[in-house]
Design a protein around this motif. Sequence first.
Motif, mmCIF file in Angstrom:
data_model
loop_
_atom_site.group_PDB
_atom_site.id
_atom_site.type_symbol
_atom_site.label_atom_id
_atom_site.label_comp_id
_atom_site.label_asym_id
_atom_site.label_seq_id
_atom_site.Cartn_x
_atom_site.Cartn_y
_atom_site.Cartn_z
ATOM 1 N N UNK A 93 -121.736 -71.078 -32.013
ATOM 2 C CA UNK A 93 -120.412 -71.007 -31.386
ATOM 3 C C UNK A 93 -120.335 -69.689 -30.621
ATOM 4 N N UNK A 94 -120.038 -69.743 -29.330
ATOM 5 C CA UNK A 94 -119.867 -68.539 -28.511
ATOM 6 C C UNK A 94 -118.382 -68.403 -28.186
ATOM 7 N N UNK A 95 -117.812 -67.253 -28.555
ATOM 8 C CA UNK A 95 -116.396 -66.992 -28.318
ATOM 9 C C UNK A 95 -116.229 -65.856 -27.319
ATOM 10 N N UNK A 96 -115.233 -65.986 -26.454
ATOM 11 C CA UNK A 96 -114.882 -64.919 -25.516
ATOM 12 C C UNK A 96 -113.377 -64.755 -25.497
ATOM 13 N N UNK A 97 -112.892 -63.594 -25.919
ATOM 14 C CA UNK A 97 -111.455 -63.323 -26.003
ATOM 15 C C UNK A 97 -110.725 -64.372 -26.845
ATOM 16 N N UNK A 98 -111.408 -64.837 -27.891
ATOM 17 C CA UNK A 98 -110.798 -65.804 -28.803
ATOM 18 C C UNK A 98 -110.891 -67.237 -28.339
ATOM 19 N N UNK A 99 -111.458 -67.481 -27.141
ATOM 20 C CA UNK A 99 -111.576 -68.843 -26.612
ATOM 21 C C UNK A 99 -113.008 -69.352 -26.779
ATOM 22 N N UNK A 100 -113.131 -70.664 -26.929
ATOM 23 C CA UNK A 100 -114.438 -71.285 -27.133
ATOM 24 C C UNK A 100 -115.152 -71.454 -25.792
ATOM 25 N N UNK A 101 -116.355 -70.846 -25.693
ATOM 26 C CA UNK A 101 -117.143 -70.953 -24.460
ATOM 27 C C UNK A 101 -118.340 -71.884 -24.644
ATOM 28 N N UNK A 102 -118.770 -72.090 -25.873
ATOM 29 C CA UNK A 102 -119.884 -73.009 -26.135
ATOM 30 C C UNK A 102 -119.896 -73.364 -27.609
ATOM 31 N N UNK A 103 -120.179 -74.619 -27.889
ATOM 32 C CA UNK A 103 -120.426 -75.069 -29.259
ATOM 33 C C UNK A 103 -121.467 -76.173 -29.195
ATOM 34 N N UNK A 104 -122.566 -75.956 -29.874
ATOM 35 C CA UNK A 104 -123.639 -76.948 -29.868
ATOM 36 C C UNK A 104 -124.896 -76.382 -30.487
ATOM 37 N N UNK A 144 -114.699 -65.068 -17.163
ATOM 38 C CA UNK A 144 -114.210 -65.708 -18.386
ATOM 39 C C UNK A 144 -113.478 -67.010 -18.070
ATOM 40 N N UNK A 145 -112.608 -66.969 -17.058
ATOM 41 C CA UNK A 145 -111.866 -68.175 -16.678
ATOM 42 C C UNK A 145 -112.815 -69.278 -16.204
ATOM 43 N N UNK A 146 -113.852 -68.907 -15.459
ATOM 44 C CA UNK A 146 -114.812 -69.900 -14.964
ATOM 45 C C UNK A 146 -115.558 -70.566 -16.125
ATOM 46 N N UNK A 147 -116.050 -69.751 -17.077
ATOM 47 C CA UNK A 147 -116.798 -70.301 -18.218
ATOM 48 C C UNK A 147 -115.913 -71.196 -19.076
ATOM 49 N N UNK A 148 -114.647 -70.800 -19.217
ATOM 50 C CA UNK A 148 -113.707 -71.593 -20.018
ATOM 51 C C UNK A 148 -113.437 -72.940 -19.359
ATOM 52 N N UNK A 149 -113.223 -72.928 -18.050
ATOM 53 C CA UNK A 149 -112.974 -74.180 -17.320
ATOM 54 C C UNK A 149 -114.196 -75.081 -17.348
ATOM 55 N N UNK A 150 -115.382 -74.474 -17.195
ATOM 56 C CA UNK A 150 -116.619 -75.273 -17.194
ATOM 57 C C UNK A 150 -116.828 -75.964 -18.535
#
Length: 519
Positions: A143-154, A221-227
């Motif tokens: 699990x990769x987190x950035x500013x408390x948001x999920x950027x990747x899980x797998x 951060x916004x780009x990774x979150x949207x992706x």
Amino acid sequence: VCEYGRIGFVTQDDVLFPHLTVKETLTYAALLRLPMTLTKQQKEKRALDVIYELGLDRCQDTMIGGSFVRGVSGGERKRVCIGNEIIINPSLLFLDEPTSGLDSTTALRTVQTLQDIAEAGKTVLTTIHQPSSRLFHKFDKLIVLGKGSLLYFGKASEATDYFSSIGCAPLIAMNPAEFLLDLANGNLNDISVPPELEDRVQMENSETETRNGKPPPQVVHEYLLEAYELRFSENENKLMDPLPLDEEPKLKVLSSKRQWGASWWQQYCILFIRGIKERRHDYFSWLRITQVLATAIILGLLWWQSDSKTSRGRQDQAGLLFFIAVFWGFFPVFTAIFTFPQERAMLSKERAADMYRLSAYFLARTTSDLPLDLILPVLFILVVYFMAGLRLSAGPFFLSMLTVFLCIVAAQGLGLAIGATLMDLKRATTLASVTVMTFMLAGGFFVERVPVFISWIRYLSFNYHTYKLLLKVQYQDMVPPLKGIQTDNGSREVGALVAMIFGYRLLAYLSLRRMKLHS
């Protein structure tokens, strides 16, 4: 293996008793945490099994150690903390940064231990900061987190491929963990910038662009979150659908009833023995023994064979008795103050795991100190009493010793109460200094005519009652009696000291009960 517990949690800080050995630490954990259906022998065998499972057999008889005590290595200490949790055979094990403060080799060995636990059928979930590449490849899921948001899980092995697929690929060979941490922090140095992100930056105000032509962290951060949301939204929706759950298992999980691993009396006995083993090193340190014996010898020399037959000699001896009352009122208070503030982390951790009742801990903690606390006063009295030439008779000698014991236990109670109420060493030490000084001054030795509005303080002072008792023991049968001493049996003073012994301890217990142990 039988099912013992559901969840284990290993904290980031290694909260352990420094003077206990590895084997003792895990054995006490087994005796307190494993269910009551197991015998003592089965619990001890479980502790040994965990020791061999974690590769701690070579250091099982070595002390844990700490800041001032030499002991096991950092990696071994961390494995003991893990052993404290896996001893209950949890189906889910949480760890908070288990590799912090360890070198790469020790960290790899620790994670290898966790991997072995996972392969045995357990779920291991851990937070980790900047692991080495070898260590990173041991993870199954990530699990990769950035500013408390999920950027990747797998899958951990697919994380780099996923970020490369959205245009963020490393431009140089680097540790996958460093690459992911840079992305989570919005740092694209040595990482390719996706065309979509470049177009977005160019369309926005040029002020948002950094000096080296890279987009700012907030935009990354916004780009990774949207992706991530775009790619995995359907899968996440499937995961978020609540699964039906039978009422019986739900009630079992939500049940607040505690399952103790031992009866109250067993908890008390285990904690009592553990307390004596942990603190015997502190009580019998050469520093403490030297301090007490040196004070006793100096007093003995100053009052060498003092004369109790004359009025002047008795006044001199009264000064000695007052100093004894003050010394054994002052010394235990500042020893007992440290008791609960120093053990707060351990108490919070063990109470959160429901290892024992607070009442069993409190009684064991306060009574395990008594045998150790009363040895040094015996040496002190033996030296001072005969050097100073006090009444050479068995009755007065043992009554004097009993009086000092009562003073020590009452003073300890005050120290425990102050420490448990404030739970802060600086504030507790300040309050204790003022309190003990007030008790000493109001004791009646320095000022004979104390103003009425403040004279009541003397009745709360253990120094005052101890001093009066010591005077009565030495001079009650002598003619003429010492000025200001009533020739009674001293039951009033004894009653006052006994009331302080229980009253201060009750206050300390209520303060611990009120404290938020899980904070």
